[in-house]
Design an enzyme around this catalytic site. Sequence first.
Site, PDB file in Angstrom:
ATOM      1  N   GLU A 176       0.831  -1.213   0.000  1.00 10.78           N
ATOM      2  CA  GLU A 176       0.000   0.000   0.000  1.00 10.78           C
ATOM      3  C   GLU A 176       0.870   1.270   0.000  1.00 10.78           C
ATOM      4  OE1 GLU A 176      -3.573   2.307   2.466  1.00 10.78           O
ATOM      5  OE2 GLU A 176      -2.607   0.542   3.349  1.00 10.78           O
ATOM      6  N   LYS A 213      -2.842  -1.977  -2.752  1.00  9.10           N
ATOM      7  CA  LYS A 213      -3.885  -1.078  -2.253  1.00  9.10           C
ATOM      8  C   LYS A 213      -3.435   0.339  -2.589  1.00  9.10           C
ATOM      9  CE  LYS A 213      -6.657   0.209   1.774  1.00  9.10           C
ATOM     10  NZ  LYS A 213      -7.141  -0.197   3.114  1.00  9.10           N
TER      11      LYS A 213
END
Length: 296
Positions: A176, A213
């Site tokens: 992420e 993400k």
Amino acid sequence: MNTVQLERMKNDKGFIAALDQSGGSTPKALANYGIAQDAYKDEAEMFQLVHEMRTRIMKSTAFTKEKILAAILFENTMDLKVDGQYSADYLWETKGIVPILKVDKGLADLENGVQLMKPIPNLETLLARAQERHIFGTKMRSVIKEVNEAGIKAIVKQQFEIAKVIIAAGFVPIIEPEVDIHTVNKQAAEDILKKELIEQLKSLTPDQKVMFKLTIPEVDSFYEVLADHPNVVRVVALSGGYSREEANSKLSRNRKLIASFSRALTEGLNANQSDAEFDQMIGQSIQSIYEASIQP
């Protein structure tokens, strides 16, 4: 690795519920839920209250595998129980929802326009505990705040280095590298980020799988090429400070991108709501996020 869970993450419709608020974000999450800071006297009481909030979400009749693919848990939550089962077991065995664990320890100070992850001490020990608790994957977050190629390259390099340790332990890591939605010339930062992610994917062997993400991009379907990569299980989107309505609108224009919302998921929930009111509110939230996540 649980191959049934892997196939679900790769192929099923739905989105990921991010229930992993940590020490820094928990007071704000509780405040939004209607619990002020004077309601708890220390961190232990704070985390007990947030676990009660998460438990209420997980037990809601609206929180089902038909809409929710997976849920991201905070480390503390992994060791707590829901209806007598450890949280991950409750999610998978009772709800059919894949459990994922947040493993990062927060952000380092800003340098070269980015915030790398702080060191993750005893990662191997944490992963061993995660195996015992039947966790499928992990999540770790760093943040890009400026268009700085050296900084973005460093973020992606760090993420992949730790991801390979996590893969070796038998998990699918969610990488992420968030691009702050207030970044000046956000699209330029995303151009660099995508280039670096594609470059680092070349370092993986065919059996090494990751997820991403990412902040919802300025250019619609910008990350579709990542979703199509053979090493990538799924690409998911964070809400990043957008309201749920705006995040859903932006997400719905992106092919092969599904939600992994936290604050946008819990928007409108309150500790003082009756169970019926709570279920109705989160049900509406889940339905809207699900619809934004199943675009063609």
